[in-house]
Design a protein around this motif. Structure first.
Motif, PDB file in Angstrom:
ATOM      1  N   TYR A 329       0.860  -1.170   0.000  1.00 26.25           N
ATOM      2  CA  TYR A 329       0.000   0.000   0.000  1.00 26.25           C
ATOM      3  C   TYR A 329       0.900   1.224   0.000  1.00 26.25           C
ATOM      4  O   TYR A 329       1.585   1.501   0.986  1.00 26.25           O
ATOM      5  CB  TYR A 329      -0.905   0.001   1.226  1.00 26.25           C
ATOM      6  N   MET A 392      -8.721  -5.467   3.304  1.00 23.72           N
ATOM      7  CA  MET A 392      -9.276  -4.757   2.157  1.00 23.72           C
ATOM      8  C   MET A 392     -10.241  -3.658   2.590  1.00 23.72           C
ATOM      9  O   MET A 392     -10.244  -2.561   2.021  1.00 23.72           O
ATOM     10  CB  MET A 392      -9.974  -5.747   1.212  1.00 23.72           C
ATOM     11  N   ASP A 396      -9.734   0.322   1.884  1.00 21.46           N
ATOM     12  CA  ASP A 396     -10.771   1.122   1.230  1.00 21.46           C
ATOM     13  C   ASP A 396     -11.033   2.405   2.018  1.00 21.46           C
ATOM     14  O   ASP A 396     -11.213   3.486   1.432  1.00 21.46           O
ATOM     15  CB  ASP A 396     -12.066   0.323   1.112  1.00 21.46           C
ATOM     16  N   ARG A 416      -5.494  -3.363  -5.815  1.00 17.74           N
ATOM     17  CA  ARG A 416      -6.870  -3.521  -5.344  1.00 17.74           C
ATOM     18  C   ARG A 416      -7.699  -2.227  -5.319  1.00 17.74           C
ATOM     19  O   ARG A 416      -8.889  -2.286  -5.003  1.00 17.74           O
ATOM     20  CB  ARG A 416      -6.908  -4.156  -3.954  1.00 17.74           C
TER      21      ARG A 416
END
Length: 455
Positions: A329, A392, A396, A416
């Motif tokens: 990330y 996840m 988000d 993602r």
């Protein structure tokens, strides 16, 4: 697809070992082979691939054709102009072995030398010197591209006839055409060593303050952050290329100041059913890593590999995450949103997402590339196992905070984010699409990444 090239069906992933898909892989040796393939390709069926070091799936094209550019690996050094002409399949590793003994270094290098020239341009990679010298594209003089109709184009950043196409290609993740060759500037050096200052900081605030204060004093700057430590302690490493006087003061084992011989120290085991990383092992590693670093040390001479590419010392280190793989990330936010660095680390700690590789850097001014990632401010990169429960959903939520702050995620690391997040955080997307449509009117180029993001 009609092509004279032999094709082999292969299952491919990115470096994160997630989202495997199958495609026909071809390995051309000449430009006319690529041109013929593109002229006969149906829409949305082709993407290029280098060494597969992007973490997600920008170099995959499910049920399509992947062009492996490994054979386009020529390297031509011009010592008078201090420039290099290289095929897109030439790796930074092979280039360093040519240019360092000749007294030159890459203008920008990411955290691994196992990246191709084509990949470095397509992802517009950045390094520890972005706050001073920008990303890779800022040093590229020209790019030879085969567009969606198989036509050869020579793109230059300051040429009115090709500038827009050049900047769309730099950071365009291979979606404007096949990069086949590039010429770029090099940095002259007198030794192959780096003079390094290292300092430990017990909390994130003092670490970030020191990084801002050192922006103008150091060419290279990077911080390792203990992701599991509440206050966010870290180790700040900064430096520049050592000169001959420094080399003479601390004679190395070699009598050649431009000696360069990178070596891998080992290979990660291939069978790790659960992966090696969990909160216990990462906490132990982080404690040892922090304590190993000096409280303060100045002028230490380090070789290129341990300073720029420490993980390259272990072949296939991505295996330590086990069969579920991992993701990175990485976001950038303006200085005004620097608090998101700590908030991101806290969110990952809350769900028990261990990251032993957590890196913080400063970015300077970005360039004209509409899909180029860097912008002035802070960039944090955290590697986490993909199978962490709640990961996840947490990412988000972080995406929204990043977008609200005017930041974005790095396409070369992304595996993602949503199409909505991408469109919201890259304001140059529509301008890029217009230029892409000129270069690839039939939309031949597509990847698993571009499908997910509706690029």
């Amino acid at each position: 697809m009609t092509s004279s090239l032999p094709a082999k069906e292969q299952t491919l992933t990115g470096w994160g070992c997630t989202d495997a898909t199958t495609a026909e892989v071809v390995q051309p040796e000449r430009l006319d082979q690529i041109s013929h393939l593109l002229q006969n390709a149906p829409p949305r069926s082709v993407i290029s691939r280098g060494l597969g070091r992007a973490y997600g799936n920008p170099a995959q094209c499910e049920a399509g054709t992947v062009i492996d550019l490994a054979q386009l690996n020529h390297i031509q050094l011009d010592t008078e102009s201090g420039t290099l002409l290289a095929g897109s399949g030439a790796s930074l590793d092979s280039i360093l072995q040519v240019i360092v003994p000749a007294g030159f270094f890459l203008p920008v290098t990411p955290g691994t030398r196992f990246v191709t020239v084509g990949g470095a341009i397509a992802a517009d990679v950045h390094g520890k010197n972005h706050h001073r010298e920008g990303s890779f594209a800022s040093h590229v003089l020209e790019v030879k591209l085969l567009d969606g109709e198989g036509h050869e184009r020579l793109l230059r950043p300051n040429d009115p006839n090709s500038s827009a196409a050049f900047w769309a290609t730099c950071g365009g993740m291979g979606l404007t055409g096949v990069i086949v060759e590039a010429r770029f500037e090099l940095i002259p050096i007198t030794t192959s060593l780096i003079s390094v200052d290292t300092q430990r900081y017990g909390d994130l605030e003092s670490l970030m303050t020191a990084m801002v204060e050192g922006d103008d004093r150091y060419r290279y700057s990077v911080a390792w952050v203990d992701s599991l430590h509440g206050p966010g302690r870290g180790v700040l490493t900064r430096g520049d290329h050592a000169n001959l006087d420094q080399w003479n003061d601390q004679k190395s084992t070699s009598e050649n100041p431009l000696f360069y011989d990178p070596k891998a120290l080992g290979t990660a085991p291939s069978l790790l059913p659960g992966g090696l990383l969990n909160n216990w092992t990462v906490r132990a590693f982080n404690e040892a890593w922090f304590r190993k670093a000096p409280r303060r040390r100045e002028g230490e001479l380090q070789a290129i590999t341990p300073f720029f590419h420490p993980l390259d010392g272990v072949n296939n280190w991505n295996r330590i995450y086990g069969p579920s793989g991992f993701l990175q990330y990485q976001f950038v936010v303006p200085d005004s949103a620097g608090d998101l660095v700590g908030r991101c680390l806290a969110a990952l700690r809350k769900i028990g997402a261990p990251s032993f590789l957590t890196v913080l850097k400063r970015f300077g001014e970005g360039n004209q590339g509409p899909l180029s990632f860097p912008m002035p401010g802070w960039t944090l990169a955290a590697d986490v196992p993909a199978a962490v429960p709640g990961l996840m959903e947490t990412l988000d939520e972080l995406d929204q905070l990043v977008a609200d702050a005017g930041g974005r995620l790095y396409l070369a690391k992304d595996s993602r984010q949503s199409a909505t997040m991408f469109a919201r955080s890259y304001p140059g997307l529509e301008a890029w699409r217009r230029e892409r449509d000129q270069l690839d009117p039939r939309h031949v180029f597509e990847s698993d990444l571009s499908r997910r993001l509706a690029i």
